[in-house]
Design a protein around this motif. Sequence first.
Motif, short mmCIF file in Angstrom:
data_model
loop_
_atom_site.label_atom_id
_atom_site.label_comp_id
_atom_site.label_asym_id
_atom_site.label_seq_id
_atom_site.Cartn_x
_atom_site.Cartn_y
_atom_site.Cartn_z
N ARG A 1 110.60 127.64 54.88
CA ARG A 1 111.74 127.38 55.75
C ARG A 1 111.37 126.34 56.83
N ILE A 2 110.22 126.57 57.48
CA ILE A 2 109.78 125.65 58.55
C ILE A 2 109.47 124.28 57.96
N LYS A 3 108.83 124.27 56.81
CA LYS A 3 108.48 123.01 56.17
C LYS A 3 109.73 122.19 55.84
N ASP B 1 113.46 117.82 56.90
CA ASP B 1 114.83 117.37 57.18
C ASP B 1 114.91 116.62 58.51
N THR B 2 114.20 117.18 59.52
CA THR B 2 114.19 116.52 60.84
C THR B 2 113.51 115.16 60.76
N GLU B 3 112.41 115.11 60.05
CA GLU B 3 111.67 113.86 59.88
C GLU B 3 112.53 112.82 59.17
N ASN B 4 113.19 113.23 58.11
CA ASN B 4 114.05 112.31 57.36
C ASN B 4 115.21 111.83 58.22
N ASN C 1 106.68 119.77 67.58
CA ASN C 1 106.69 121.24 67.66
C ASN C 1 106.83 121.85 66.28
N LEU C 2 107.69 121.25 65.44
CA LEU C 2 107.87 121.77 64.08
C LEU C 2 106.59 121.60 63.26
#
Length: 556
Positions: free
Chosen positions: A171-173, A178-181, A347-348
């Motif tokens: 889930r975190i990965k 998604d955030t990185e993209n 943080n992620l």
Amino acid sequence: MLSALSIRNVVLIDKLDLDFKSGLSVLTGETGAGKSILLDSLGLILGGRAETGLIRQGTDKLSVTATFEIGAENKGLNTLFEEYDLDSPEDGTLEIKRSLTKEGKGKIFLNDQPISAKVLKEIGSFLVEVHGQYDNQGLLNPANHGDILDSFGGYEKELKAYKESFCEYKRIKKKREDTENSINQAKAEEEELRHWVKELEEIKPHKGEEEELSQKRLELMNAEKIIESLNLAYGALNGEQDIISALRRAQSAIERADRIVSGKYEGINSLLEQTMINAEEAIGEIEDASRNVSLNQSEQEGIEERLYKLRGLARKHQCSTDELEDKLSEMRQKLEQIEHGEEGLDNLKKQESEQKKLCAQTAEELSKARKTAAQKLDSLVMKELAPLKMEKAKFETKIETLGEDNWTEKGQDKVYFTVSTNPNSPQGPLNKIASGGELARFMLALKVNLAQGSEIGTMIFDEVDAGVGGATARAVGERLARLGKTVQVLVVTHSPQVAACGNQHYKVWKETQDNITTTSVKELSTTERQEEVARMLAGEHVTDEARAAAKVLMSA
């Protein structure tokens, strides 16, 4: 467990009703007597393919009904009931009925609820397990070996801890990816985004604006007609025949009459008063409306220009004009994400790294539990092989650690069973190394030790003793009987040594009358069982020696 089976018009069976008990039940009979018809009939109940060729000649329809006693511990079955919105039997009794006509029309009922063949097959997989000499797919398929070992090992705590940590890691990965993209995509569009935001901020769109402007434009285009209509209305109310003056004269007359009759016309007077108030308000509203109608041509041009810009921006962003305000907010957020998103991404990444370590830790603990269970299973299976005349064979559970990319919810391990049947020969997959008879005995040695963790209530073995005899057949029978203390076992056999180990014994035979052949089945008494075992030992002519040998077998 299977408690009852009723068969009507299946191949050679006309009418058959059987009751079954727990323990080991054996089915014997001459080759071709119809033992396979029983298995075919039960196969229909378990979701097997229904073919019209199974319908008894001269009849129009077949039907098979089976009754099972199920326990609350069958979690897989209970999950299926919930998934398909089926009523779970309160008394633990499950009745399955299946019918098929010559026209190919079939019906399936589960406790009077209609179900599909697909659902029946899923349910059947939690009720009965069928094994034949060459029908051990569950054990032959390495994809199932990990589940088999886990069921045997009983380390639910480690399995649960790993699964939870793995799912949280995934889930975190995914959130980090998604955030990185999103950030990378936003960075690629940053210059364009800033241009769009500036463009939208200059025009400051708001919801409902297009409708408001369209209405205003319509009013400007028809301003002269509107003013003309308003003037006519004003003149009608306030012209030569002044309606207010007329209402006042009428009110004065009613008041004089009302004083004479002591208030009799007070209601009429009130109506005239309210009408006069409404008329005065209407006149005032008409005056205000006339003053507010614009004849300014430049104002109309300004509205046309703004509508053009709004609609152009809506086309550019592929949305309605009402959605432009939300588009502006969305693009502002993307710009903020570029400016402040790196901190959140860091943080992620930190959370992902920490969760990955936890996942690896729980995976290692699960692997240790599996290795301990594997050693225990290997030892138990090896103990079973010697009596089955496979003392030179070796069974071994292999556990390989997979790379991180291949981790699943089941762990970081690849689990598979290997065997060697001769000393110094290399270990290999079950289906590659063992012959049919050896496979059956390997399977039996496994099942004796795995039954305790199985949710299946009934196991059926079809000639699992093929190719063995004497002491080996006796060892097979003893293990089937031992397995029968944990689950219900039904075995089709030609071996007297196996038959002698049964708790119940059913004889299958066929007979022909008036050119019609019928298969029958009967549960044998103790005396009849002894005679049937003697027949299996001696053949067509049963001797006293065979009867004595049968008695010894059954008492051993």
